[in-house]
Design an enzyme around this catalytic site. Structure first.
Site, PDB file in Angstrom:
ATOM      1  N   ILE A  12     -42.021  44.639   8.316  1.00 17.06           N
ATOM      2  CA  ILE A  12     -40.690  44.366   7.751  1.00 17.06           C
ATOM      3  C   ILE A  12     -40.810  44.002   6.275  1.00 17.06           C
ATOM      4  O   ILE A  12     -40.039  44.486   5.429  1.00 17.06           O
ATOM      5  CB  ILE A  12     -39.973  43.260   8.565  1.00 17.06           C
ATOM      6  N   ASP A  31     -50.242  37.726   1.336  1.00 14.04           N
ATOM      7  CA  ASP A  31     -50.538  38.128   2.713  1.00 14.04           C
ATOM      8  C   ASP A  31     -52.027  37.940   2.962  1.00 14.04           C
ATOM      9  O   ASP A  31     -52.843  38.229   2.083  1.00 14.04           O
ATOM     10  CB  ASP A  31     -50.147  39.610   2.903  1.00 14.04           C
ATOM     11  N   PHE A  80     -41.976  36.097   5.738  1.00 14.90           N
ATOM     12  CA  PHE A  80     -42.219  36.944   6.917  1.00 14.90           C
ATOM     13  C   PHE A  80     -43.491  36.552   7.649  1.00 14.90           C
ATOM     14  O   PHE A  80     -43.648  36.894   8.820  1.00 14.90           O
ATOM     15  CB  PHE A  80     -42.395  38.418   6.495  1.00 14.90           C
ATOM     16  N   SER A 124     -35.520  35.163  14.779  1.00 15.89           N
ATOM     17  CA  SER A 124     -35.441  36.213  15.795  1.00 15.89           C
ATOM     18  C   SER A 124     -34.347  35.894  16.794  1.00 15.89           C
ATOM     19  O   SER A 124     -34.062  34.722  17.064  1.00 15.89           O
ATOM     20  CB  SER A 124     -36.789  36.276  16.517  1.00 15.89           C
ATOM     21  N   TYR A 148     -44.092  31.668  21.262  1.00 10.61           N
ATOM     22  CA  TYR A 148     -43.651  32.367  20.041  1.00 10.61           C
ATOM     23  C   TYR A 148     -42.218  31.963  19.703  1.00 10.61           C
ATOM     24  O   TYR A 148     -41.897  31.571  18.577  1.00 10.61           O
ATOM     25  CB  TYR A 148     -43.744  33.894  20.221  1.00 10.61           C
ATOM     26  N   LYS A 152     -40.343  29.760  16.414  1.00 12.50           N
ATOM     27  CA  LYS A 152     -39.172  30.137  15.603  1.00 12.50           C
ATOM     28  C   LYS A 152     -38.116  29.037  15.649  1.00 12.50           C
ATOM     29  O   LYS A 152     -37.502  28.695  14.636  1.00 12.50           O
ATOM     30  CB  LYS A 152     -38.577  31.457  16.104  1.00 12.50           C
ATOM     31  N   TYR A 176     -33.264  38.353  13.538  1.00 16.76           N
ATOM     32  CA  TYR A 176     -33.367  39.803  13.731  1.00 16.76           C
ATOM     33  C   TYR A 176     -33.201  40.145  15.200  1.00 16.76           C
ATOM     34  O   TYR A 176     -33.769  39.471  16.057  1.00 16.76           O
ATOM     35  CB  TYR A 176     -34.750  40.335  13.349  1.00 16.76           C
ATOM     36  N   PHE A 177     -32.545  41.247  15.478  1.00 17.15           N
ATOM     37  CA  PHE A 177     -32.543  41.794  16.829  1.00 17.15           C
ATOM     38  C   PHE A 177     -33.782  42.696  16.963  1.00 17.15           C
ATOM     39  O   PHE A 177     -34.880  42.202  16.758  1.00 17.15           O
ATOM     40  CB  PHE A 177     -31.157  42.370  17.159  1.00 17.15           C
ATOM     41  N   GLY A 294     -40.207  37.318  31.653  1.00 23.47           N
ATOM     42  CA  GLY A 294     -39.521  36.771  30.477  1.00 23.47           C
ATOM     43  C   GLY A 294     -38.472  37.691  29.883  1.00 23.47           C
ATOM     44  O   GLY A 294     -37.737  37.290  28.980  1.00 23.47           O
TER      45      GLY A 294
END
Ligand code: NAD
Ligand code: UDP
Length: 338
Positions: A12, A31, A80, A124, A148, A152, A176-177, A294
């Site tokens: 992304i 990064d 990100f 997310s 995870y 978030k 984000y979807f 899940g």
């Protein structure tokens, strides 16, 4: 304004780098290349006609962050960098809390120390947990079903506390979807290490013959064809949403804003297979497999707030998502053959 992108060499981040440059911003990527390749920077140069600097460093290293922010005179950060594999987070939770939560705290401290208080964060739709109603708007209660997702959620809470304590911060949390697809050039896209966890890269690799067949995780959900429904959003639309969010928070007087980035349209797993085969003239063999732990039946966004407040809506449809994913897959095959 120069913008530092943590995780900017990733899937992304690289698309957002391209979108920011084309909107007239200057960009520097930070990064550790744990899930990306420095060669992405050459491809970004080919796309943008601009050399985008890459600082190789880890977000858990505050000194490296302070040096990068100061050396490049960054005025804002888009964050990100993080680990994102749900299964791995269940097996190795400490790795996720260390990288994602400690990494973000270290970033916030470095930003404060350097007087940089404008931040866009990659969250997310996973923070909505099991949907209580659809479409999901930003007021839907939040919860997490795996480590995870919990990272978030913890980061969102940390950001809310920071924004409440110091009104000089301008923070955007973007939920984000399901980002899919690739840049029109075919030069950058999603190329996960090992066997993909996500649907679209899995479909691409099956179509390319790199994997034998897709396992469709469950066909007995309460959805039109029984398979899981998600809100797939083209990564270039998602990238444009970041540009809009960054520009909005630099102008508004809200320390904290939260926006869904989705299309509002749900597609099933079998819709995705059908579209990929039709658009690209390929075969995607599949078999029905048990449900994945899940997973929820359906998850899609209300994109109303982003439309109203950012003037942003996703424009690219399913066919474009499938065509660009396949273009990127074929580009990878050409590269591997070289
Ligand atoms: P990605 O793995 O392609 O990109 C993440 C980048 O961060 C990689 O280049 C990696 O090398 C770098 N990175 C990881 N840990 C780092 C660290 N400690 N220090 C410096 N760099 C580090 O993933 P992506 O799909 O581009 O995701 C970007 C962000 O968006 C992540 O935070 C992810 O959780 C979030 N997100 C992704 C999705 C999705 O489906 N792709 C959905 C919702 C949210
Ligand atoms: N899925 C699938 N087979 C796969 C990968 C995913 O059937 O190999 C399904 C999954 O059950 C979900 C949808 O595809 O219904 C999207 O999954 P993905 O992992 O891409 O995103 P998620 O919404 O779970 O984050």
């Amino acid at each position: 304004m120069k913008i530092l992108l943590t995780g900017g060499a990733g899937y992304i981040g690289s698309h957002v780098a391209a979108a920011l440059v084309s909107a007239g911003h200057e960009v520097v990527c930070f990064d550790n290349l744990s899930n990306s390749d420095a060669a992405v920077m050459d491809r970004l140069e080919a796309i943008t006609g601009t050399v985008i600097p890459l600082v190789q460093g880890d977000i858990r290293d505050g000194d490296a962050l302070r040096a990068a922010l100061n050396d490049h005179a960054a005025g804002a950060v888009i964050h990100f960098a993080g680990l994102k594999a749900v299964g791995e987070s269940v097996a190795e939770p400490m790795k996720y809390y260390d990288n994602n939560v400690r990494g973000t705290l270290t970033l916030l401290e470095a930003m404060r120390d350097c007087g940089v208080k404008t931040l866009v964060f990659s969250s997310s739709a996973t923070v909505y947990g099991e949907p209580r109603y659809l479409p999901l708007d930003e007021e839907h209660p939040t919860s997490a079903t795996n480590p995870y997702g919990r990272t978030k959620l913890m980061i969102e809470e940390m950001l809310a506390d920071v924004a409440a304590a110091d009104g000089d911060w301008r923070i955007a949390t973007l939920r984000y979807f399901n980002p899919v697809g690739a840049h029109d050039s075919g030069l950058i896209g999603e190329n996960p290490n090992g066997v993909p966890n996500n649907l679209m890269p899995f479909i691409s690799r099956v179509a390319a013959g790199r994997l034998n067949e897709l396992s469709v995780f469950g066909n007995d959900y309460d959805t039109p064809d029984g398979t899981g429904v998600r809100d797939y959003i083209h990564v270039v639309d998602l990238a444009d949403g970041h540009v809009a969010a960054l520009e909005a928070i630099t102008k508004n007087d809200q320390p904290l804003s939260t926006w869904n980035l989705g299309t509002g349209q749900g597609y099933s797993v079998l819709d995705m297979v059908e579209a990929f085969e039709r658009v690209n003239g390929v075969r995607v063999p599949y078999r029905i497999a048990p449900r994945r732990d899940g997973d929820v039946a359906s998850c899609f966004a209300s994109p109303e707030r982003a439309a109203r407040e950012l003037g942003w809506t996703a424009e690219r449809g399913l066919d474009t998502m499938c065509a660009s994913s396949w273009r990127f897959e074929r580009m990878l095959a050409t590269r591997n053959a070289d």
